[in-house]
Structures are given as C-alpha cells and as structure tokens.
Design an enzyme around this catalytic site. Structure first.
Site, PDB file in Angstrom:
ATOM      1  N   LYS A  25       0.850  -1.203   0.000  1.00 22.23           N
ATOM      2  CA  LYS A  25       0.000   0.000   0.000  1.00 22.23           C
ATOM      3  C   LYS A  25       0.883   1.250   0.000  1.00 22.23           C
ATOM      4  O   LYS A  25       2.021   1.201   0.461  1.00 22.23           O
ATOM      5  CB  LYS A  25      -0.843   0.029   1.277  1.00 22.23           C
ATOM      6  CG  LYS A  25      -1.986  -0.964   1.316  1.00 22.23           C
ATOM      7  CD  LYS A  25      -2.769  -0.804   2.607  1.00 22.23           C
ATOM      8  CE  LYS A  25      -3.881  -1.831   2.703  1.00 22.23           C
ATOM      9  NZ  LYS A  25      -4.949  -1.647   1.686  1.00 22.23           N
ATOM     10  N   ARG A  59     -10.327 -11.371   2.072  1.00 20.49           N
ATOM     11  CA  ARG A  59     -11.196 -12.413   1.522  1.00 20.49           C
ATOM     12  C   ARG A  59     -10.505 -13.780   1.550  1.00 20.49           C
ATOM     13  O   ARG A  59     -11.157 -14.803   1.559  1.00 20.49           O
ATOM     14  CB  ARG A  59     -11.643 -12.016   0.104  1.00 20.49           C
ATOM     15  CG  ARG A  59     -10.537 -11.879  -0.890  1.00 20.49           C
ATOM     16  CD  ARG A  59     -10.952 -11.077  -2.116  1.00 20.49           C
ATOM     17  NE  ARG A  59     -10.974  -9.629  -1.850  1.00 20.49           N
ATOM     18  CZ  ARG A  59     -11.299  -8.720  -2.752  1.00 20.49           C
ATOM     19  NH1 ARG A  59     -11.692  -9.080  -3.970  1.00 20.49           N
ATOM     20  NH2 ARG A  59     -11.293  -7.438  -2.452  1.00 20.49           N
TER      21      ARG A  59
HETATM   22  N1  BES Z   1      -8.072  -3.787   4.550  1.00 21.79           N
HETATM   23  C1  BES Z   1      -8.238  -3.382   3.215  1.00 21.79           C
HETATM   24  C2  BES Z   1      -9.539  -2.618   2.978  1.00 21.79           C
HETATM   25  C3  BES Z   1      -9.591  -1.206   3.495  1.00 21.79           C
HETATM   26  C4  BES Z   1      -9.049  -0.180   2.758  1.00 21.79           C
HETATM   27  C5  BES Z   1     -10.253  -0.923   4.663  1.00 21.79           C
HETATM   28  C6  BES Z   1      -9.144   1.114   3.225  1.00 21.79           C
HETATM   29  C7  BES Z   1     -10.364   0.368   5.109  1.00 21.79           C
HETATM   30  C8  BES Z   1      -9.802   1.402   4.399  1.00 21.79           C
HETATM   31  C9  BES Z   1      -8.244  -4.602   2.299  1.00 21.79           C
HETATM   32  O1  BES Z   1      -7.456  -5.641   2.707  1.00 21.79           O
HETATM   33  C10 BES Z   1      -7.746  -4.133   0.989  1.00 21.79           C
HETATM   34  O2  BES Z   1      -6.599  -3.768   0.911  1.00 21.79           O
HETATM   35  N2  BES Z   1      -8.589  -4.157  -0.020  1.00 21.79           N
HETATM   36  C11 BES Z   1      -8.223  -3.702  -1.314  1.00 21.79           C
HETATM   37  C12 BES Z   1      -8.783  -4.673  -2.315  1.00 21.79           C
HETATM   38  C13 BES Z   1      -8.278  -4.456  -3.720  1.00 21.79           C
HETATM   39  C14 BES Z   1      -6.804  -4.805  -3.798  1.00 21.79           C
HETATM   40  C15 BES Z   1      -9.082  -5.314  -4.661  1.00 21.79           C
HETATM   41  C16 BES Z   1      -8.810  -2.319  -1.512  1.00 21.79           C
HETATM   42  O3  BES Z   1      -9.925  -2.072  -1.075  1.00 21.79           O
HETATM   43  O4  BES Z   1      -8.121  -1.475  -2.080  1.00 21.79           O
HETATM   44 MN    MN Z   2      -5.446  -5.407   2.014  1.00 21.46          MN
END
Ligand code: BES
Ligand code: MN
Ligand code: ZN
Length: 490
Positions: A270, A344
């Site tokens: 990230k 997931r």
């Molecule tokens: N934990 C994150 C989701 C999240 C993002 C929660 C921002 C709260 C604030 C999750 O694991 C994630 O990174 N999801 C990705 C999925 C994508 C790679 C398809 C996302 O939402 O960007």
């Molecule tokens: Mn994630």
C-alpha cells in the site's frame, strides 16, 4: 460510569448537574425536577428550542449554589426514537465533561419517554461517548474529568423497565468498548497471539469454550488461503474458534470476523499515507470477540460459534506473490492477483470451516474493501447475502441497534469478474463494483449456509462522529448489531 434509575424526585445538590431531555415545544420544567424558578427563562435566553442535535447548559442559582442544567434537544416529539436518545446521551456526556461535572441527575420530557427503550439507549450513548483509549499515554488527560455517575429519574411505573434498559445498554456498550480497546491497540501490541490470548481469557468452565488453531494444524487441514497471507509475517497466524453453548440451545449460528492485525498490502504494498490505519484491519474480529466478551451475560438462547482468522499481511522474501495459486480449505483454487486483497483469503478458509458446523445462519464482518467507503462513506455498513430474508433480518437488527447497514446485490452476473485464467477463482475483480466482487468471492466458500457479509471498512473507524458517541479511533461497530440480531432471532 455508574448508571442508576430512581423514581424519587431530583434534589439539587452542590457538585451535581441536572439534565433534561426535551422535544421541540416542551417547557423547561419537569415533575421530577424541583421548581428552578428562572430555568424556562434562561433556556429561552440561551436560544434553546428543543431542536434535534442542540444542547445548552445554563447555570441556575439554587440558594447559594449554582447548578449547571444541561438541556438536550430531542427534535420533533413523534420522531423521537432510541437513536435520538443515544445521541442525546452522548452529547450530554460531552457537555458534562466540558463543564467538569462528574455526576448528573437526568429526567426525560414526555417526548423522550416515547423511545422504545430509553434506559438502554441512554446507557449506550453515555458509555460509548465517555470512552477514551489511553493505554499508551504515560499520564492520563488531566484536563478531562470523566463522568462518574448518571442517575435517571423516572415515574414509579417505569422504574423496572428503566433499570433493565440501563443494564442491557451498559452490557452492549461494554462489549463495544472491549472491541474498541482491541482495535485501537497498535499492531505491535495487538498481534494474532494477542487476539488469541484475549479469546482464551474468556473461556470459562461453563458455556464458553475457546480453541485456537495453530499454523501447523491449519496446514494439516488445508487452510492454504489463510496461510498464504501469513507467509510474509514473523507472527504466527491463528484461527480462533469460540463456542457458546447454552443449555437447551435450539439452533446454531456462526459469526466470523476478519482479524488482520496489520495490513501493509504485502508484496502489492500500500502507499505510505495513512497506512498506520491498517492496524484497524482486525475490527471484524474485534466485533466477534466483543460479542463473546458479553455472551455469558447476554444469554442468547442459540448456540453461537465464533471464528476469527487472524494474521498480519507483510512483504518479505517468504511472502506470497502476485500470480501465486493456493488451494483453500474447501478445495477451490485461487489465483492471487493482488496480495492486498488478503481479507477475503483469510475469510475464505474461516467461512468454509465455519460452514462445516452447519449453522442455521452465518454472519461475517470485515474491513474488506476501500470501495465500500466510496459507495456508503462512513455512515453505513455494506450488507451482502446469499439469503435476502436473513439479510433483511440483520439490517433490521442494525437499525434497532443504531448501526446502519445498506444492502448491495450479489447477483450471479457479478461472478464473471472473479473467474481466473488458470485457477477456479482470482482474488480481485475487474476494477468495478469492488465491494460486490469481494462479496461474490466470499460466497464461494459458504456453500449452502444462509449467510450475510457485512463490509465494515467505512464504519469501523474514522467516521465524523455524527452520532456524537463514537469519537476518535475504533467505533466498536458490529457488537451491538450482533447482540441485537441474536436477541431478536429468539
Ligand atoms: N483492509 C483493506 C480494505 C480497506 C481499505 C479498509 C481502506 C479500510 C480502508 C483490504 O485488505 C484491501 O486492501 N482491499 C483492497 C482490495 C483491492 C486490492 C481489490 C482495496 O480495497 O483497495
Ligand atoms: Mn489489504
Ligand atoms: Zn485488509
């Protein structure tokens, strides 16, 4: 905070504040309140009209003492409900803190008494608003004087009801605050083993059992989706399993919560901005543990199984890579196209495992997608299901508990986006409908079990506190909803 109810009238005393919850058009006086002479005039002078989300503190002279009187607006009388009271109690607590008043006598105008369960709502709003996370401050905030006592004055015939409501609301708020503590702890403190230890500490000789599956056990069981996420981490992943079985239980339900104690994204790293917030990526797991922390007192009649898959998601030489393929507990193969879509994956194994217990209903909570923030912001949890009736039941429980959910569809047509080239499934969609893609993915692991998925990525933390009782940090979302759902299902 000590919350009590009495049917005696208020005696104004030095060091105690008085509070009055008034709907629009109601006079600033009350049968439980002694004649405070100028109160109505002072309220008027302060511009207090009883409108929703308003509050005024006026100083009334009683003999030689000056009593702070907090007037809290309820809005239109026929629109008063539990949520209005919850918010009013939250605002009251903040007002009392600002006035350094640590004890308060409260009475409700006729409008406020219309709520379904005023005692419950007041306890929830007050306790949640008073919550602070100060474990890591070397000195507590000296400026702030926490409210120590709130005493609710009600008519004789409402006393039992008020006491029961206060006890119920306190219990739910305590569960939510337990979840908030877990979630607010930093990633170096709140690790998978920390969550497991917290769960183990709940086990008792009676109805609540806890078992924690280790990586070695999960490997033997074939939970490779969960294990893949943990590969880059020095911390052992766990699957925390909780079992509450009351005597004569009629049905079994399961609750599953994402317990990712820190989500860096893994190899699909990230960006740095706000990455610290990914310590909150275990809020779903915290909700499940928060529920279990109060279950032996809540005493629902169902057998309740809880599952918290917990892991870190970090980049490392051993970390899972984009393109890797893993086989989940239910035998389905998954191509990992983005290691940041890890929630997931850990849920896939946990849901498939939970489904083997054949629960009559299953609910999962997860901070799963940033996309749910785009659709619903911080104000509603996204609800998806393979059973519309069950989904409506959960959404209704959320509404009653003051935790709003809004449905999103899981139509079969959405499935195409998660079909992989070289495996059964891929762990991301096509870039559209991100929250639904994640829901569609989870659906592949629940089999025939009636199931609801709650994406709490927007509601778990960081909201604008429009409700006036969630404050900064984790909101403890899900605990009150789950408790309400269990009680309403009976
Ligand atoms: N934990 C994150 C989701 C999240 C993002 C929660 C921002 C709260 C604030 C999750 O694991 C994630 O990174 N999801 C990705 C999925 C994508 C790679 C398809 C996302 O939402 O960007
Ligand atoms: Mn994630
Ligand atoms: Zn995550």
């Amino acid at each position: 905070m000590k919350l009590t109810a009495t049917s005696t009238a208020i005696k104004t005393r030095k060091g105690r504040a008085v509070a009055l919850f008034l709907a629009e058009g109601e006079e600033a006086c009350h049968s439980r309140l002694p004649d405070l002479g100028e109160l109505a005039a002072l309220a008027k002078a302060a511009g207090f009209t009883g409108k929703k989300k308003t509050v005024a503190t006026v100083a009334v002279a009683v003999g030689k003492a000056v009593v702070p009187v907090v007037l809290v607006g309820m809005g239109k009388r026929d629109e008063v409900n539990d949520e209005v009271l919850r918010q009013a109690a939250g605002r009251l607590v903040k007002q009392l803190e600002a006035a350094s008043a640590t004890a308060c006598d409260l009475c409700l105008g006729a409008g406020a008494e219309q709520a379904e369960d005023p005692g419950r709502a007041i306890a929830e709003g007050a306790i949640l608003a008073a919550y602070r996370f100060e474990e890591h401050k070397s000195e507590p905030d000296k400026e702030r004087k926490p409210v120590k006592e709130l005493r609710l004055h009600v008519p004789d015939d409402r006393l039992d009801c008020a006491r029961e409501g206060l006890a119920f609301g306190s219990l739910l708020a305590r569960g939510a605050c337990f979840a908030r503590d877990l979630a607010n702890r930093p990633g170096n403190v709140c690790t998978p083993s920390h969550l497991a230890a917290q769960a183990r500490a709940m086990a008792n000789k009676g109805s609540l059992k806890v078992r924690v599956l280790t990586e070695a056990q999960m490997r033997r069981m074939g939970m490779n989706a969960l294990l893949g996420v943990s590969r880059g981490s020095a911390e052992e992943a766990k699957l925390i399993c909780l079992d509450y079985t009351p005597k004569g239980a009629k049905e079994t339900v399961a609750v599953v919560g994402k317990g990712l104690t820190f989500d860096s994204g893994g190899i699909s790293l990230k960006p740095g901005k706000k990455m610290d917030e990914m310590k909150f990526d275990m809020c779903g797991g915290a909700a499940v543990l928060g529920l279990f922390s109060i279950l032996t007192e809540l005493k629902p009649r169902q057998r309740v199984l809880g599952f918290v898959p917990t892991s870190e998601n970090l980049p490392d030489a051993a970390a899972q890579k984009p393109g890797d393929i893993v086989t989940a507990y239910n035998g389905k193969t998954i191509e990992i196209l983005n290691t940041d879509a890890e929630g997931r994956l850990i849920l896939a194994d946990a849901l498939a495992y939970a489904a083997t217990f054949k629960p009559a209903a299953m609910v999962d909570l997860a901070t799963l997608t940033g996309a749910v923030l785009v659709s619903l912001g911080h104000l509603a949890t996204g609800a998806m299901a393979n059973d519309d009736g069950l989904r409506d039941q959960v959404v209704a429980a959320g509404e009653r508990a003051g935790e709003r959910c809004w449905p999103l569809p899981l139509w079969d047509d959405y499935h195409k986006a998660i079909e992989a080239q070289t495996a059964d499934l891929q762990n991301i969609g096509d870039g559209t409908a991100g929250t639904i893609s994640a829901g569609m993915f989870l659906k592949e692991f629940v089999g025939e079990t009636p199931w609801v998925h709650l994406d709490i990525a927007g509601t778990a933390w960081g909201g604008p506190d429009v409700a006036y009782y969630n404050g900064k940090g984790a909101a403890g979302v899900g605990v009150r909803l789950l408790a309400q759902w269990l009680m309403d299902r009976e």
